[in-house]
Motif scaffolding. Structure first.
Motif, PDB file in Angstrom:
ATOM      1  N   VAL A  30       0.881  -1.172   0.000  1.00 43.06           N
ATOM      2  CA  VAL A  30       0.000   0.000   0.000  1.00 43.06           C
ATOM      3  C   VAL A  30       0.919   1.223   0.000  1.00 43.06           C
ATOM      4  CG1 VAL A  30      -1.828   1.252   1.185  1.00 43.06           C
ATOM      5  CG2 VAL A  30      -1.788  -1.245   1.282  1.00 43.06           C
ATOM      6  N   PRO A  31       1.134   1.823  -1.169  1.00 47.64           N
ATOM      7  CA  PRO A  31       2.067   2.947  -1.263  1.00 47.64           C
ATOM      8  C   PRO A  31       1.718   4.075  -0.277  1.00 47.64           C
ATOM      9  CG  PRO A  31       1.403   2.218  -3.443  1.00 47.64           C
ATOM     10  CD  PRO A  31       0.533   1.479  -2.453  1.00 47.64           C
ATOM     11  N   GLY A  32       2.747   4.564   0.408  1.00 47.53           N
ATOM     12  CA  GLY A  32       2.575   5.668   1.341  1.00 47.53           C
ATOM     13  C   GLY A  32       2.124   5.270   2.731  1.00 47.53           C
ATOM     14  N   LEU A  33       1.827   4.008   2.939  1.00 48.59           N
ATOM     15  CA  LEU A  33       1.331   3.535   4.228  1.00 48.59           C
ATOM     16  C   LEU A  33       2.475   3.427   5.233  1.00 48.59           C
ATOM     17  CD1 LEU A  33      -1.352   2.477   5.515  1.00 48.59           C
ATOM     18  CD2 LEU A  33      -0.502   0.186   5.036  1.00 48.59           C
ATOM     19  N   ARG A  34       2.188   3.816   6.462  1.00 46.90           N
ATOM     20  CA  ARG A  34       3.134   3.619   7.559  1.00 46.90           C
ATOM     21  C   ARG A  34       2.490   2.653   8.540  1.00 46.90           C
ATOM     22  NH1 ARG A  34       3.751   8.196  10.707  1.00 46.90           N
ATOM     23  NH2 ARG A  34       1.689   8.789  10.008  1.00 46.90           N
ATOM     24  N   VAL A  35       3.224   1.620   8.930  1.00 46.58           N
ATOM     25  CA  VAL A  35       2.699   0.614   9.858  1.00 46.58           C
ATOM     26  C   VAL A  35       3.749   0.356  10.931  1.00 46.58           C
ATOM     27  CG1 VAL A  35       1.798  -1.723  10.119  1.00 46.58           C
ATOM     28  CG2 VAL A  35       1.413  -0.491   7.985  1.00 46.58           C
ATOM     29  N   ALA A  36       3.300   0.338  12.177  1.00 48.46           N
ATOM     30  CA  ALA A  36       4.197   0.005  13.283  1.00 48.46           C
ATOM     31  C   ALA A  36       3.464  -0.909  14.252  1.00 48.46           C
ATOM     32  CB  ALA A  36       4.643   1.272  14.005  1.00 48.46           C
ATOM     33  N   VAL A  37       4.099  -2.009  14.612  1.00 45.69           N
ATOM     34  CA  VAL A  37       3.540  -2.898  15.628  1.00 45.69           C
ATOM     35  C   VAL A  37       3.895  -2.281  16.972  1.00 45.69           C
ATOM     36  CG1 VAL A  37       3.672  -5.179  16.690  1.00 45.69           C
ATOM     37  CG2 VAL A  37       3.637  -4.959  14.190  1.00 45.69           C
ATOM     38  N   THR A  38       2.863  -1.998  17.776  1.00 45.57           N
ATOM     39  CA  THR A  38       3.096  -1.363  19.080  1.00 45.57           C
ATOM     40  C   THR A  38       2.966  -2.341  20.241  1.00 45.57           C
ATOM     41  OG1 THR A  38       0.785  -0.669  19.252  1.00 45.57           O
ATOM     42  CG2 THR A  38       2.330   0.876  18.222  1.00 45.57           C
ATOM     43  N   ARG A  39       2.390  -3.503  19.982  1.00 48.94           N
ATOM     44  CA  ARG A  39       2.308  -4.554  20.998  1.00 48.94           C
ATOM     45  C   ARG A  39       2.336  -5.898  20.279  1.00 48.94           C
ATOM     46  NH1 ARG A  39      -3.055  -4.651  24.197  1.00 48.94           N
ATOM     47  NH2 ARG A  39      -3.702  -6.108  22.599  1.00 48.94           N
ATOM     48  N   PRO A  40       3.231  -6.788  20.693  1.00 50.60           N
ATOM     49  CA  PRO A  40       3.299  -8.092  20.032  1.00 50.60           C
ATOM     50  C   PRO A  40       2.120  -8.973  20.430  1.00 50.60           C
ATOM     51  CG  PRO A  40       4.839  -8.009  21.852  1.00 50.60           C
ATOM     52  CD  PRO A  40       4.226  -6.633  21.737  1.00 50.60           C
ATOM     53  N   GLY A  41       1.915 -10.028  19.670  1.00 54.68           N
ATOM     54  CA  GLY A  41       0.859 -10.988  19.970  1.00 54.68           C
ATOM     55  C   GLY A  41       1.110 -11.714  21.278  1.00 54.68           C
ATOM     56  N   THR A  42       0.073 -12.304  21.807  1.00 55.29           N
ATOM     57  CA  THR A  42       0.177 -12.971  23.098  1.00 55.29           C
ATOM     58  C   THR A  42       0.864 -14.324  23.026  1.00 55.29           C
ATOM     59  OG1 THR A  42      -2.063 -13.839  22.805  1.00 55.29           O
ATOM     60  CG2 THR A  42      -1.832 -11.811  24.081  1.00 55.29           C
ATOM     61  N   SER A  43       0.736 -15.023  21.897  1.00 52.94           N
ATOM     62  CA  SER A  43       1.346 -16.346  21.835  1.00 52.94           C
ATOM     63  C   SER A  43       2.307 -16.521  20.667  1.00 52.94           C
ATOM     64  CB  SER A  43       0.263 -17.429  21.763  1.00 52.94           C
ATOM     65  OG  SER A  43      -0.484 -17.277  20.583  1.00 52.94           O
ATOM     66  N   GLY A  46       3.005 -11.462  15.722  1.00 52.94           N
ATOM     67  CA  GLY A  46       1.959 -11.020  14.811  1.00 52.94           C
ATOM     68  C   GLY A  46       0.604 -11.631  15.061  1.00 52.94           C
ATOM     69  N   GLY A  47       0.498 -12.509  16.050  1.00 55.90           N
ATOM     70  CA  GLY A  47      -0.736 -13.241  16.302  1.00 55.90           C
ATOM     71  C   GLY A  47      -1.763 -12.462  17.112  1.00 55.90           C
ATOM     72  N   VAL A  48      -2.732 -13.196  17.635  1.00 56.71           N
ATOM     73  CA  VAL A  48      -3.824 -12.605  18.402  1.00 56.71           C
ATOM     74  C   VAL A  48      -3.249 -11.716  19.497  1.00 56.71           C
ATOM     75  CG1 VAL A  48      -5.754 -13.111  19.957  1.00 56.71           C
ATOM     76  CG2 VAL A  48      -5.446 -14.461  17.877  1.00 56.71           C
ATOM     77  N   GLY A  49      -3.821 -10.530  19.606  1.00 60.07           N
ATOM     78  CA  GLY A  49      -3.380  -9.557  20.590  1.00 60.07           C
ATOM     79  C   GLY A  49      -2.411  -8.532  20.047  1.00 60.07           C
ATOM     80  N   THR A  50      -1.832  -8.778  18.869  1.00 57.92           N
ATOM     81  CA  THR A  50      -0.933  -7.808  18.258  1.00 57.92           C
ATOM     82  C   THR A  50      -1.702  -6.512  18.011  1.00 57.92           C
ATOM     83  OG1 THR A  50       0.410  -9.493  17.173  1.00 57.92           O
ATOM     84  CG2 THR A  50       0.461  -7.291  16.198  1.00 57.92           C
ATOM     85  N   VAL A  51      -1.091  -5.400  18.353  1.00 59.22           N
ATOM     86  CA  VAL A  51      -1.674  -4.092  18.066  1.00 59.22           C
ATOM     87  C   VAL A  51      -0.742  -3.389  17.088  1.00 59.22           C
ATOM     88  CG1 VAL A  51      -2.333  -1.838  19.010  1.00 59.22           C
ATOM     89  CG2 VAL A  51      -2.869  -3.938  20.276  1.00 59.22           C
ATOM     90  N   ARG A  52      -1.345  -2.824  16.035  1.00 56.20           N
ATOM     91  CA  ARG A  52      -0.560  -2.112  15.029  1.00 56.20           C
ATOM     92  C   ARG A  52      -1.182  -0.744  14.779  1.00 56.20           C
ATOM     93  NH1 ARG A  52      -2.338  -6.126  10.030  1.00 56.20           N
ATOM     94  NH2 ARG A  52      -4.466  -5.344   9.815  1.00 56.20           N
TER      95      ARG A  52
END
Length: 142
Positions: A30-43, A46-52
């Motif tokens: 997605v051109p121009g998109l900025r993405v940052a993971v701010t909380r990792p997944g629980t297990s 990138g899994g369940v619980g990940t916040v981006r």
């Protein structure tokens, strides 16, 4: 309201999953998109619980949480903040299709206005799917 966009790509599900589950790699499709993971997944990474946090330029960010994570098959997320749609959710389901993969990208939200929101949901489903397909075709390399 709900909209689902469907496409088949000439890549195996594991390759498509590699692109889809690389949250920060979304910027490559997605051109121009900025993405940052701010909380990792629980297990798992990138899994369940990940916040981006997802945003364009000075716009945003949209804060999303991963709520479903089935490697090679399904990723679901919901917006926590920053989206003008109430109860915004997305789900991507991958299914083998011959030598390729069928991708079903569904976007949902609670409808509050009679017209504009439905068009936005439909546009998001189609646009996000197109970006994902572009990322798969490009090899998903950051």
């Amino acid at each position: 309201m709900r909209s689902t966009a469907v496409r088949t790509v000439a890549a195996p599900p594991d390759q498509v999953w590699g692109v889809l589950a690389d949250h920060e790699g979304m910027r490559t499709w997605v051109p121009g998109l900025r993405v940052a993971v701010t909380r990792p997944g629980t297990s798992e990474t990138g899994g369940v619980g990940t916040v981006r946090k997802v945003g364009f330029g000075i716009a945003g960010p949209i804060v999303e949480e991963v709520v479903a994570f089935e490697p090679g098959r399904r990723l679901g997320y919901r917006a926590l903040a920053g989206v003008p749609l109430k109860d915004y959710r997305g789900e991507v389901v991958l299914s083998p299709a011959g030598a390729g993969t069928e991708i079903r990208y569904t976007v949902e939200a609670e409808q509050r206005l009679p017209f504009g929101e439905a068009l936005l949901v439909r546009g998001l489903a189609a646009g996000l799917l197109s970006g994902l397909v572009r990322g798969v075709r490009a090899g998903g390399v950051r």
